[in-house]
Write a protein that holds these residues in place. Structure first.
Motif, PDB file in Angstrom:
ATOM      1  N   TYR A   1       0.845  -1.199   0.000  1.00 55.73           N
ATOM      2  CA  TYR A   1       0.000   0.000   0.000  1.00 55.73           C
ATOM      3  C   TYR A   1       0.873   1.239   0.000  1.00 55.73           C
TER       4      TYR A   1
ATOM      5  N   TYR B   1      -0.816  -9.917  -0.509  1.00 50.17           N
ATOM      6  CA  TYR B   1       0.182  -9.723   0.547  1.00 50.17           C
ATOM      7  C   TYR B   1      -0.065 -10.782   1.598  1.00 50.17           C
TER       8      TYR B   1
ATOM      9  N   ARG C   1      -3.484 -12.419   2.644  1.00 53.53           N
ATOM     10  CA  ARG C   1      -4.597 -11.856   1.894  1.00 53.53           C
ATOM     11  C   ARG C   1      -4.508 -12.182   0.405  1.00 53.53           C
TER      12      ARG C   1
ATOM     13  N   HIS D   1      -7.433  -8.103  -3.443  1.00 50.45           N
ATOM     14  CA  HIS D   1      -8.696  -7.458  -3.072  1.00 50.45           C
ATOM     15  C   HIS D   1      -8.583  -5.956  -3.225  1.00 50.45           C
TER      16      HIS D   1
ATOM     17  N   HIS E   1     -10.305  -2.528  -1.497  1.00 51.76           N
ATOM     18  CA  HIS E   1     -11.157  -2.002  -0.434  1.00 51.76           C
ATOM     19  C   HIS E   1     -12.032  -0.881  -0.996  1.00 51.76           C
TER      20      HIS E   1
HETATM   21 FE    FE Z   1      -6.072  -4.815   2.195  1.00 48.75          FE
END
Ligand code: FE
Length: 203
Positions: free
Chosen positions: A106, A135, A138, A141, A143
Motif C-alpha cells: 500500500y 500480501y 490476503r 482485493h 477495499h
Molecule cells: Fe487490504
C-alpha cells in the motif's frame, strides 16, 4: 519488419491529455461504455460489510484513474451501479477505493492507488486502476467505502474470480466477486473490466 509508428492506446491517451492540458492521471476520459442496466433482482441482498483493515486513509483525491507511473501493473476498469434493495440506482453516491500495488504494498505515505468518485445520474461509477497483488494472508482485493447521500457508509472489499488464494483467505466473500470481462474499449485494444453492482441496505 515494420517501420510504421504506432502507439499503444494508453500512450495516445497521454498525448491527448497533454494536448488539452490535463496530464493528471485522473483526467483521462472514460475508457469504456458504462453498463446499460443493473444486474439486480429485487429484493436484492445488500452487499456485505467487510473489514476495513489497517490501511484506509481519508481525504483521498477525487479521480476516476487511480493509476500512477510509480506503481505499474495490469490495467483494469472497475464499473457498475450503486443500488438500493429494490434495485433503484443511487445517483451521487460516494465511493472511496484503496488497494495494494502489484507487489502487495500500500502507499501509506501518499495517495497512489487511492481515490474517490461519485455515481453519475444513472447511479453508475467507474475507476481505472491496476490489479492489486497479494500480501501475506490476503488474496487480491480492493477495499471500497460506499455511501449514498445522507446514509451510512458501507465498508467492503471486492475480490477477483479464479484467484488461487481466495479459498485460503478467511476474509474472502464470494458475494463481492467482480465479474471480469474483456470488452471493446474506446481505444484499439480490449479493456479488462471488473463489474460489480453494490446494493445498499436501503429500501
Ligand atoms: Fe487490504
Amino acid at each position: 519488419m515494420t517501420t510504421s509508428l504506432s502507439f499503444h492506446p494508453r500512450v495516445v491517451a497521454l498525448f491527448i491529455a497533454a494536448g488539452i492540458g490535463m496530464a493528471a492521471p485522473g483526467a483521462f476520459a472514460q475508457p469504456v461504455d458504462l453498463p446499460a442496466a443493473p444486474a439486480c433482482t429485487a429484493p436484492a441482498r445488500p452487499t456485505p460489510s467487510l473489514t476495513e483493515g489497517p490501511y484506509y486513509k481519508p481525504d483521498t483525491p477525487r479521480r476516476h484513474s487511480l493509476m500512477t507511473e510509480r506503481r505499474p501493473g495490469r490495467r483494469i476498469v472497475l464499473t457498475g451501479y450503486v443500488l438500493t434493495r429494490s434495485c433503484r440506482p443511487v445517483p451521487g453516491a460516494w465511493l472511496d477505493l484503496w488497494h495494494a500495488d502489484s507487489r502487495g504494498a500500500y502507499d501509506n505515505a501518499g495517495f497512489d492507488l487511492r481515490g474517490h468518485e461519485f455515481t453519475d445520474a444513472e447511479g453508475r461509477y467507474w475507476f481505472e486502476t491496476i490489479v492489486p497483488g497479494e500480501y501475506p494472508g490476503r488474496t487480491a482485493h480492493i477495499h471500497v467505502k460506499v455511501r449514498a447521500p445522507g446514509q451510512r457508509v458501507l465498508t467492503t472489499q471486492l475480490y477477483f474470480p479464479g484467484e488461487r488464494n481466495n479459498a485460503r483467505d478467511e476474509l474472502f466473500d464470494r458475494a463481492t466477486l467482480l465479474k471480469i470481462e474483456h470488452i471493446a474499449g474506446r481505444g484499439e485494444e480490449p479493456v479488462q473490466v471488473g463489474r460489480y453492482d453494490f446494493v445498499l441496505a436501503m429500501p
